[in-house]
Design an enzyme around this catalytic site. Sequence first.
Site, PDB file in Angstrom:
ATOM      1  N   LYS A 120       0.844  -1.197   0.000  1.00  0.00           N
ATOM      2  CA  LYS A 120       0.000   0.000   0.000  1.00  0.00           C
ATOM      3  C   LYS A 120       0.876   1.243   0.000  1.00  0.00           C
ATOM      4  CE  LYS A 120      -3.992   1.969   2.501  1.00  0.00           C
ATOM      5  NZ  LYS A 120      -4.977   1.725   3.580  1.00  0.00           N
ATOM      6  N   SER A 153      -9.738   1.957   2.444  1.00  0.00           N
ATOM      7  CA  SER A 153      -8.761   2.644   1.620  1.00  0.00           C
ATOM      8  C   SER A 153      -7.676   1.738   1.048  1.00  0.00           C
ATOM      9  CB  SER A 153      -8.084   3.749   2.421  1.00  0.00           C
ATOM     10  OG  SER A 153      -7.244   3.209   3.437  1.00  0.00           O
ATOM     11  N   SER A 161     -10.493   0.052   6.730  1.00  0.00           N
ATOM     12  CA  SER A 161      -9.768   0.104   5.464  1.00  0.00           C
ATOM     13  C   SER A 161      -9.148  -1.218   5.034  1.00  0.00           C
ATOM     14  CB  SER A 161      -8.686   1.181   5.514  1.00  0.00           C
ATOM     15  OG  SER A 161      -9.270   2.460   5.476  1.00  0.00           O
TER      16      SER A 161
END
Length: 584
Positions: free
Chosen positions: A202, A274, A298
Amino acid sequence: MKPMFSRRSFLRSSGGAISGIAVTATLYAEEGLGRSKALSQPNDLRFTEQIFGLNYTDTERALVYDNVEALVNRMRTRREKAPLSNADTPAQTFDPRLPGEVYYQQENRVRVYSADAGPLPNDENIAYAPVWKQAAWLRAGKITAIRLTDIYLQRIQKYAANLECFVTVMKESARKEAYQADIELQNGKDRGPLHGIPYGLKDLADTAGVTTSWGATPYKDRVPTTDAVIVERLRAAGAVLLGKTTLGALAYGDLWFGGLTRNPWDLGEGSSGSSAGSAASTAAGLCSFAIGSETLGSIISPSGRCGATGLRPTFGRVPRTGAMALCWSLDKLGPICRYAEDTALVLSALNGAGTGDPSSFDWGFAYDGKTAAAEDMVIGYNPVWFEDATVSEVKVLTDLRDMGFTLQKIDLPDMPYDALLTTLDVESAAAFEELVLTNRDDTLKWQEPQAWPNTFRSAYFISAVEALQVDRFRRKVMEAMADVYRHVDLIVCPSFAADMVVITNFTGTPSLTLPIGMEMRQSTPLLNQPAPDPDRRKKPYPQAITLWGTMFREDQLIAVGRLLEEKYRFFEQNRPVLNTETTP
């Protein structure tokens, strides 16, 4: 006519956070306009009193009024002489461990349930294979790390642009790392089960010399000079970094500065966020596993949407040094995989305190696939949570009983859990103070009422007293949930039922979200797009369930998750149909 002061100048000069009373003290115009005659009296405080439910006498109001300017001057001085960056951590740190509680201690070791990987399949099945199988093939010489890496790089080249799930593909360095892994394994140097395994990261975890954009326009050209601790640990474990996966700007949603990450099962809807790119790329077979993060859903949300298996570890297990800070007392880093036991392999490599993260601590992590799912485990649930559940979600309860587990009805304490969100608002606004004060929050693509820019701006009007009161309330929630877990080993419910996402993120306890089947539903509209016609034909999408564990018992979550996974065999029976057509 130009107003005497604007919202922007007000925020720049005061911050408005001193119980809202800083309003009056900011009525000195920065451009030399002098004190506003219309808004310069103690009675002007009545407005902020109404906001916070206060009722001062005229005498009290006059005394407060005399103090406000000094309070605001402290703030101005701090901002001018001690500016803070996102990497500066608060002196007060959150610890999810309650005084007087005895927590389960483990020694570091991991063993998966099966060691028989079977024969080497075709490239697509290799790409979708569990990490433990890929590791076994590597050690048996049936495949090389270079070939495994190239399989994923080819799939990334073919599908990633359409999914909008990678910010940066690190092809050259990935092949170098894979080549090095092959050399080491051939020479008898085995770094563990992740040695030679390709992964996605990420794009909020720093990679030295490689852009780490946090998904946001203001930082899209940001290039760190050091690696995040988790990057160092994965490199030490021999894992191969394929590239940086997308995230919603500043870790919210699936809209990032370069696009909107798509669900592999339907390019007409977003992947959720996210950890948007991490979940989408894992579910699409573009990496062996990926790293995500969670502050408030997330990992859970995109894993459920995309059909991946996401483990949110106990708060403090994994150090966040070198990762973007959104909320210091909530942020957690964890693995997103396709299979439950793979999360154990990844967590084992990440686990342990790290320099630079005062909230991290050393706590052993052990998982044994042969013994972790004891039949005397008690699983808590509430029938109300399943009243509007899907067929797959309801079936989980029956299947858990059939596996021999005891299901016990529980009730959660009746508390205003939404009040906890004040902490998220305040900490996130503090983490990105610079954006608001410089107006760079205007460059973020998402500007809706629920988006970060509005949250950051609004947070300046939260009472400092109330922020502390919410922190005290958080402790009450932690104590109440600790009492619930004295009667059950874990809890099962639909991922967004019963306030569990909010509760467990604020208590710091772990969760595991995994796919359990396919359910017919309508597509979820893309951001800022109208909802689909209610008469539109439904289509199958992944359906997930979430297991909620007690402190430090990720092993129990993973063990139960493996049993459910073995029964449903999700990726053996379901895979997204990927294509290279232009996204809608």
